[in-house]
Every structure is written in structure tokens, then in C-alpha cells.
Design an enzyme around this catalytic site. Sequence first.
Site, PDB file in Angstrom:
ATOM      1  CE  LYS A 126     -38.745 -55.101 -14.588  1.00 55.03           C
ATOM      2  NZ  LYS A 126     -38.940 -55.117 -13.128  1.00 55.03           N
ATOM      3  CB  SER A 183     -44.276 -61.124 -18.263  1.00 52.46           C
ATOM      4  OG  SER A 183     -43.863 -59.909 -18.847  1.00 52.46           O
TER       5      SER A 183
END
Length: 308
Positions: free
Chosen positions: A43, A269
Site C-alpha cells: 500500500k 492476507s
Amino acid sequence: MIYHDILEAMGNTPLIQLNHLVDENSARVLVKFEGLNVGGSIKTRTAYNMVVAAEKEGKLNKNSIIVEPTSGNQGIGLALIGAVKGYKTKIVMPDSVSHERRKLIAHYGAEVILVHDAGNIGECIDQCLQLALNMADEDPNVFVPQQFANMANPMIHRIQTAQEILQQIDTTIDGFCSGIGTGGTITGIGEVLKEHNPNITIWAVEPENAAILSGGSIGTHLQMGIGDGIIPPVLNQNIYEDIAIITDTEALETAKDLARQEGIMCGISSGTNVAAALKLAKKLGKGKTVVTVLPDTAERYFSTPLFD
């Protein structure tokens, strides 16, 4: 080489072959390990590109305040970018995210605003968004990047992440899979990989308790950063052929296996993505190559069941 700031060191993360989790009749599985990126996650790339795009469009100035609703890593990325570029940053988050994520954001000097997750992550994320938008209505200095709708999000994966994969790979990529958070990763990388191999098989990946693309009900789950209970506007729903649904148990066990058998310390994740990649590799069979992404590092999950 001397970098002018930490952001110049962003990207160029390794593509690593898994050697112990893949059986002999399956395709080779390669993982792009974004836990080694600046800021510890993928990110940082999207946060940087959204801020740079806003600067170019004249939406940011020295008095601007960046406010973003997020379930974690995007907030860490924006807090990092804000620290380097001098923007005051506020991150609105569900209170179900890990304590480490909150502390990392605050450590970069950003303000953390928590919204209670009452058991429906989709509703909570929407409440976070509405709070951010209300702040923008009340203060003209507030800029909300809106990662779920901001096309600068998937764009960085087209022009940077996907290009790195293509430069690192030594063969045709037959399969790619990725969890759906904002949809930026699977859209940006998937579109470029499909341009290079129209026959590639691409799978979207969802948590069992937030499988909105599959028509499932929305609850709370442990696979932070994906399965936010919304269908993001930036997601190209034509890019994937199938959807893999992964349970919390599968995600946790696979993330633990990655540490214990491959020496890769990655987040929950990442376990989700690899659990799906192993299923895709088994389907495609020996002689093929599957690629997935490990979005972040394990060190922001000490307070979660990943370390139980």
C-alpha cells in the site's frame, strides 16, 4: 546510491519461488513479497501514487489534511507519505483492526480515529467513509483520496508493480490470483499480465465471511485489508475468471506455513493469497507458473491469532 528520501527506495521487491508448500504435481508458485517494501506493505505504492496524482491536479497544498478510511495498510502508507511530504494525516479505521496497525500509523505522526465494528465490516467501512467525507465537507483543507474509487490506485500497479514482475519472471505467467481489498492490485497487475498472455487464468480471492463478489453474507473476519464488504469502483470485474473463497483458518495456517517452511514472515492476507495460489497451481498442473502477491509483513499482527 544515496536516496534523497525513503520514498525513492519504494518498490523493486523480490519475486520468490515457494519450494516446500507446493506439491510435485502442481504449477510453480512465485510470490511478490511486498513485506520488504518501504512501509512494510504494497500500500505504500498506492498511497504514494494517490498523493502525487492529487498534487499534480492541484488538490493538495501546504495546509492540506489527508483523511482516509481504511482497514489498515493504506492508512500506514498514507501516514508514511504524509510524514515525508509534510501533510497532516488522519486515518479513520474499524476498531477490529490489529493494534499494531493503529500504533504504526500513530508512530508516523498521523491521527487514528476508530469506528466500532459491530460485526459487519462493510457497514463499518461505510461509516468510516462517511465520517471522512463529513470532515471534508466541514473543512476545505481536508483531502480524502478515496482509495476504493481513485484510479491512481490501480495505475501504480500497471506502471510499476506489474512491470517489475515481468522483468523478474523467466517464463510465461499462466495464473495470477489476488485478494480483493480496494481492487487495485488485481486490476492493475491483472490487466498488464493479461495483455502479455491473453490465456492467463486470473482468480479473485475473498474471505469466507465477506465474499460479496460470490453473493455471500458480510460479517467480520481476520483477513485484514481484503474483504471490506463492498464492491470497489476501481475493480475490473472482467479481469478474473473465477473466485476462490478462503476461510480464516486456511489463511492463518498458510501464513504460518510460509514462515515455518519457507522462512517468509508475512501477514494474514498473504496466507489468503497463497492458499488460493496453491489451489490454482493444483488446477493448472505441473509445468505451469502461478504468481501472487504477499501484501505485507507479519510484524503488524502480533496481537492477532496469527501468533497464537
